[in-house]
Write a protein that holds these residues in place. Structure first.
Motif, PDB file in Angstrom:
ATOM      1  N   ASN A  41      13.695  64.958   3.010  1.00  0.00           N
ATOM      2  CA  ASN A  41      13.158  64.473   1.741  1.00  0.00           C
ATOM      3  C   ASN A  41      12.040  63.459   1.968  1.00  0.00           C
ATOM      4  OD1 ASN A  41      13.004  64.274  -1.039  1.00  0.00           O
ATOM      5  ND2 ASN A  41      14.706  62.853  -1.224  1.00  0.00           N
ATOM      6  N   LEU A  42      12.264  62.531   2.891  1.00  0.00           N
ATOM      7  CA  LEU A  42      11.227  61.534   3.211  1.00  0.00           C
ATOM      8  C   LEU A  42       9.951  62.205   3.720  1.00  0.00           C
ATOM      9  CD1 LEU A  42      13.424  58.815   4.986  1.00  0.00           C
ATOM     10  CD2 LEU A  42      12.136  58.510   2.859  1.00  0.00           C
ATOM     11  N   ALA A  43      10.111  63.214   4.577  1.00  0.00           N
ATOM     12  CA  ALA A  43       8.952  63.910   5.141  1.00  0.00           C
ATOM     13  C   ALA A  43       8.168  64.637   4.049  1.00  0.00           C
ATOM     14  CB  ALA A  43       9.412  64.904   6.211  1.00  0.00           C
ATOM     15  N   ILE A  44       8.873  65.335   3.154  1.00  0.00           N
ATOM     16  CA  ILE A  44       8.208  66.067   2.066  1.00  0.00           C
ATOM     17  C   ILE A  44       7.490  65.100   1.129  1.00  0.00           C
ATOM     18  CG2 ILE A  44       8.589  67.522   0.034  1.00  0.00           C
ATOM     19  CD1 ILE A  44       8.880  69.106   2.552  1.00  0.00           C
ATOM     20  N   LEU A  45       8.157  64.003   0.792  1.00  0.00           N
ATOM     21  CA  LEU A  45       7.542  63.023  -0.106  1.00  0.00           C
ATOM     22  C   LEU A  45       6.301  62.390   0.527  1.00  0.00           C
ATOM     23  CD1 LEU A  45      10.770  61.233  -1.432  1.00  0.00           C
ATOM     24  CD2 LEU A  45       9.322  62.848  -2.675  1.00  0.00           C
ATOM     25  N   TYR A  46       6.369  62.175   1.838  1.00  0.00           N
ATOM     26  CA  TYR A  46       5.220  61.600   2.542  1.00  0.00           C
ATOM     27  C   TYR A  46       4.045  62.578   2.534  1.00  0.00           C
ATOM     28  CZ  TYR A  46       2.367  59.679   6.306  1.00  0.00           C
ATOM     29  OH  TYR A  46       1.328  59.182   7.048  1.00  0.00           O
ATOM     30  N   VAL A  47       4.328  63.849   2.835  1.00  0.00           N
ATOM     31  CA  VAL A  47       3.266  64.867   2.843  1.00  0.00           C
ATOM     32  C   VAL A  47       2.676  65.051   1.449  1.00  0.00           C
ATOM     33  CG1 VAL A  47       2.785  67.328   3.201  1.00  0.00           C
ATOM     34  CG2 VAL A  47       4.195  66.078   4.849  1.00  0.00           C
ATOM     35  N   ALA A  48       3.553  65.006   0.430  1.00  0.00           N
ATOM     36  CA  ALA A  48       3.095  65.197  -0.948  1.00  0.00           C
ATOM     37  C   ALA A  48       2.440  63.949  -1.529  1.00  0.00           C
ATOM     38  CB  ALA A  48       4.270  65.612  -1.824  1.00  0.00           C
ATOM     39  N   LYS A  49       2.465  62.845  -0.755  1.00  0.00           N
ATOM     40  CA  LYS A  49       1.875  61.575  -1.192  1.00  0.00           C
ATOM     41  C   LYS A  49       2.496  61.074  -2.493  1.00  0.00           C
ATOM     42  CE  LYS A  49      -2.528  62.499   1.106  1.00  0.00           C
ATOM     43  NZ  LYS A  49      -3.987  62.644   0.963  1.00  0.00           N
ATOM     44  N   VAL A  50       3.838  61.201  -2.548  1.00  0.00           N
ATOM     45  CA  VAL A  50       4.586  60.713  -3.709  1.00  0.00           C
ATOM     46  C   VAL A  50       4.887  59.225  -3.506  1.00  0.00           C
ATOM     47  CG1 VAL A  50       6.746  60.888  -5.007  1.00  0.00           C
ATOM     48  CG2 VAL A  50       5.631  62.959  -4.122  1.00  0.00           C
ATOM     49  N   PRO A  51       4.554  58.374  -4.460  1.00  0.00           N
ATOM     50  CA  PRO A  51       4.873  56.952  -4.319  1.00  0.00           C
ATOM     51  C   PRO A  51       6.378  56.727  -4.466  1.00  0.00           C
ATOM     52  CG  PRO A  51       3.916  57.387  -6.474  1.00  0.00           C
ATOM     53  CD  PRO A  51       3.808  58.668  -5.704  1.00  0.00           C
ATOM     54  N   PHE A  52       6.987  56.120  -3.478  1.00  0.00           N
ATOM     55  CA  PHE A  52       8.422  55.868  -3.538  1.00  0.00           C
ATOM     56  C   PHE A  52       8.755  54.705  -2.618  1.00  0.00           C
ATOM     57  CE2 PHE A  52       7.865  58.534   0.135  1.00  0.00           C
ATOM     58  CZ  PHE A  52       8.828  58.123   1.041  1.00  0.00           C
ATOM     59  N   SER A  53       9.944  54.150  -2.850  1.00  0.00           N
ATOM     60  CA  SER A  53      10.425  53.051  -2.015  1.00  0.00           C
ATOM     61  C   SER A  53      11.410  53.612  -0.984  1.00  0.00           C
ATOM     62  CB  SER A  53      11.124  51.993  -2.882  1.00  0.00           C
ATOM     63  OG  SER A  53      11.847  51.089  -2.074  1.00  0.00           O
ATOM     64  N   VAL A  54      11.074  53.454   0.285  1.00  0.00           N
ATOM     65  CA  VAL A  54      11.975  53.939   1.343  1.00  0.00           C
ATOM     66  C   VAL A  54      13.324  53.235   1.239  1.00  0.00           C
ATOM     67  CG1 VAL A  54      12.329  54.086   3.836  1.00  0.00           C
ATOM     68  CG2 VAL A  54      10.054  54.494   2.879  1.00  0.00           C
ATOM     69  N   ARG A  55      13.272  51.940   0.982  1.00  0.00           N
ATOM     70  CA  ARG A  55      14.519  51.161   0.864  1.00  0.00           C
ATOM     71  C   ARG A  55      15.405  51.715  -0.246  1.00  0.00           C
ATOM     72  NH1 ARG A  55      15.522  47.603  -3.010  1.00  0.00           N
ATOM     73  NH2 ARG A  55      17.248  46.090  -2.748  1.00  0.00           N
ATOM     74  N   ASP A  56      14.818  51.960  -1.421  1.00  0.00           N
ATOM     75  CA  ASP A  56      15.604  52.460  -2.544  1.00  0.00           C
ATOM     76  C   ASP A  56      16.176  53.839  -2.254  1.00  0.00           C
ATOM     77  OD1 ASP A  56      14.889  50.139  -3.740  1.00  0.00           O
ATOM     78  OD2 ASP A  56      13.646  51.032  -5.316  1.00  0.00           O
ATOM     79  N   LEU A  57      15.380  54.693  -1.614  1.00  0.00           N
ATOM     80  CA  LEU A  57      15.858  56.036  -1.309  1.00  0.00           C
ATOM     81  C   LEU A  57      16.998  55.997  -0.295  1.00  0.00           C
ATOM     82  CD1 LEU A  57      13.639  59.155  -1.036  1.00  0.00           C
ATOM     83  CD2 LEU A  57      15.512  58.865   0.569  1.00  0.00           C
ATOM     84  N   LEU A  58      16.899  55.125   0.703  1.00  0.00           N
ATOM     85  CA  LEU A  58      17.961  55.011   1.704  1.00  0.00           C
ATOM     86  C   LEU A  58      19.244  54.446   1.085  1.00  0.00           C
ATOM     87  CD1 LEU A  58      15.995  53.708   4.826  1.00  0.00           C
ATOM     88  CD2 LEU A  58      16.814  56.030   4.381  1.00  0.00           C
ATOM     89  N   ILE A  59      19.107  53.495   0.171  1.00  0.00           N
ATOM     90  CA  ILE A  59      20.278  52.947  -0.519  1.00  0.00           C
ATOM     91  C   ILE A  59      20.943  54.034  -1.359  1.00  0.00           C
ATOM     92  CG2 ILE A  59      21.032  51.364  -2.338  1.00  0.00           C
ATOM     93  CD1 ILE A  59      18.967  49.362  -1.294  1.00  0.00           C
ATOM     94  N   SER A  60      20.128  54.816  -2.074  1.00  0.00           N
ATOM     95  CA  SER A  60      20.662  55.910  -2.885  1.00  0.00           C
ATOM     96  C   SER A  60      21.408  56.923  -2.020  1.00  0.00           C
ATOM     97  CB  SER A  60      19.522  56.598  -3.647  1.00  0.00           C
ATOM     98  OG  SER A  60      19.995  57.721  -4.359  1.00  0.00           O
ATOM     99  N   SER A  61      20.843  57.262  -0.863  1.00  0.00           N
ATOM    100  CA  SER A  61      21.485  58.219   0.042  1.00  0.00           C
ATOM    101  C   SER A  61      22.795  57.658   0.599  1.00  0.00           C
ATOM    102  CB  SER A  61      20.536  58.572   1.189  1.00  0.00           C
ATOM    103  OG  SER A  61      19.388  59.247   0.717  1.00  0.00           O
ATOM    104  N   SER A  62      22.809  56.363   0.903  1.00  0.00           N
ATOM    105  CA  SER A  62      24.029  55.733   1.417  1.00  0.00           C
ATOM    106  C   SER A  62      25.146  55.779   0.385  1.00  0.00           C
ATOM    107  CB  SER A  62      23.746  54.279   1.811  1.00  0.00           C
ATOM    108  OG  SER A  62      22.768  54.211   2.828  1.00  0.00           O
ATOM    109  N   PHE A  63      24.796  55.511  -0.868  1.00  0.00           N
ATOM    110  CA  PHE A  63      25.812  55.550  -1.912  1.00  0.00           C
ATOM    111  C   PHE A  63      26.211  56.983  -2.249  1.00  0.00           C
ATOM    112  CE2 PHE A  63      25.155  51.127  -2.242  1.00  0.00           C
ATOM    113  CZ  PHE A  63      26.215  50.610  -2.961  1.00  0.00           C
ATOM    114  N   LEU A  64      25.300  57.930  -2.041  1.00  0.00           N
ATOM    115  CA  LEU A  64      25.667  59.338  -2.186  1.00  0.00           C
ATOM    116  C   LEU A  64      26.738  59.699  -1.153  1.00  0.00           C
ATOM    117  CD1 LEU A  64      25.394  62.245  -3.207  1.00  0.00           C
ATOM    118  CD2 LEU A  64      23.451  62.524  -1.643  1.00  0.00           C
ATOM    119  N   PHE A  65      26.571  59.212   0.074  1.00  0.00           N
ATOM    120  CA  PHE A  65      27.578  59.468   1.098  1.00  0.00           C
ATOM    121  C   PHE A  65      28.922  58.876   0.694  1.00  0.00           C
ATOM    122  CE2 PHE A  65      29.890  57.566   4.689  1.00  0.00           C
ATOM    123  CZ  PHE A  65      30.356  58.746   5.277  1.00  0.00           C
TER     124      PHE A  65
END
Length: 267
Positions: free
Chosen positions: A131-155
């Motif tokens: 997901n991080l790689a696709i978002l980076y290639v697509a130049k989508v503005p996002f917070s890495v910290r927020d995405l990692l926190i969301s993934s951790s809570f998904l786990f």
């Protein structure tokens, strides 16, 4: 703590670890990680097709889609594999071999949970990296910290669902366990809405019933941070710690019930 107590704890952890390792290897051999390839393909297709479908909002949609797909695929593994872990051992008669060994039924349940949780950790980590790689290639503005926190809570959410799936799998068939677990998941997503409904009804009986359901059902909305990650609304650290602690305590509680139910089964 004396030497014998330390040795006992070490032996217990070793037995649980051996069961968890066996579960991890077995689930991986079932080609469950093909889901990672499916996720990567789906995200690539979304990356290519979304600009033509929704040019104005494609970036937010791609971020939201990536997080939602992670949750769905993880839920499939947690429910369908988790509810079948115990019944598979019973059907294959391998449970007799395990019980004959110096392995308690509590260790058996915990080992199963750790093993499948390990698979889910690998699955969530791999999908997060994609997901991080696709978002980076697509130049989508996002917070890495927020995405990692969301993934951790998904786990954490998937680990909790795994515990519930094991609990139902201990006392009923795989099909019924799957249905019950999915039902708990759906109700857990809207448990806070049940309380609001009870208050709106202005009926003491209904309000007491909805409050009771809220206390029994897992409040999965605490662990669902997809929208917060998309809109940069991740809660403060104290709220995150409280919600993570809630998930861990609920997992321990459900596993304790599962172990108790399993200890009453006769084989």
């Amino acid at each position: 703590m004396n030497k014998s107590a330390v040795t006992g704890v070490g032996s217990t952890v070793g037995r649980i670890g051996a069961i968890a390792t066996n579960v991890f290897r077995e689930v991986i051999r079932d080609r469950i990680l093909y889901l990672v390839g499916f996720y990567a393909l789906a995200m690539l297709l979304a990356y290519r097709l979304l600009p033509e479908i929704a040019a104005a909002t494609e970036k937010k949609i791609l971020l939201d889609l990536g997080l939602a797909a992670m949750a769905v695929l993880g839920l499939i593994v947690a429910i369908f594999v988790g509810t079948n872990l115990i019944n598979k051992e019973i059907e294959k008669r391998t449970v007799f071999v395990l019980i004959a060994k110096p392995v308690s039924r509590v260790e058996f349940i915990i080992g199963k949970h750790w093993g499948l949780s390990g698979v889910l950790a690998v699955l969530v980590t791999a999908m997060t990296a994609i997901n991080l790689a696709i978002l980076y290639v697509a130049k989508v503005p996002f917070s890495v910290r927020d995405l990692l926190i969301s993934s951790s809570f998904l786990f954490l959410q998937l680990s909790l669902i795994t515990a519930i799936a094991l609990g139902f799998g201990v006392c009923t068939s795989s099909l019924l366990a799957t249905l019950f677990t999915f039902g708990v998941f759906l109700m857990g997503q809207f448990s806070q809405d049940l309380v609001k409904f009870g208050k709106l009804a202005k009926n003491p009986s209904i309000e007491a019933a909805t409050q009771g359901l809220y206390l029994v059902l897992p409040d999965l909305s605490r662990l669902d941070l997809k929208n917060q990650a998309v809109y940069n609304l991740i809660p403060t650290a104290d709220v995150l710690v409280a919600n993570a602690s809630y998930a861990v305590l609920y997992i321990v509680f459900v596993l304790a019930i599962a172990a108790l139910l399993f200890s009453t089964r006769e084989f």
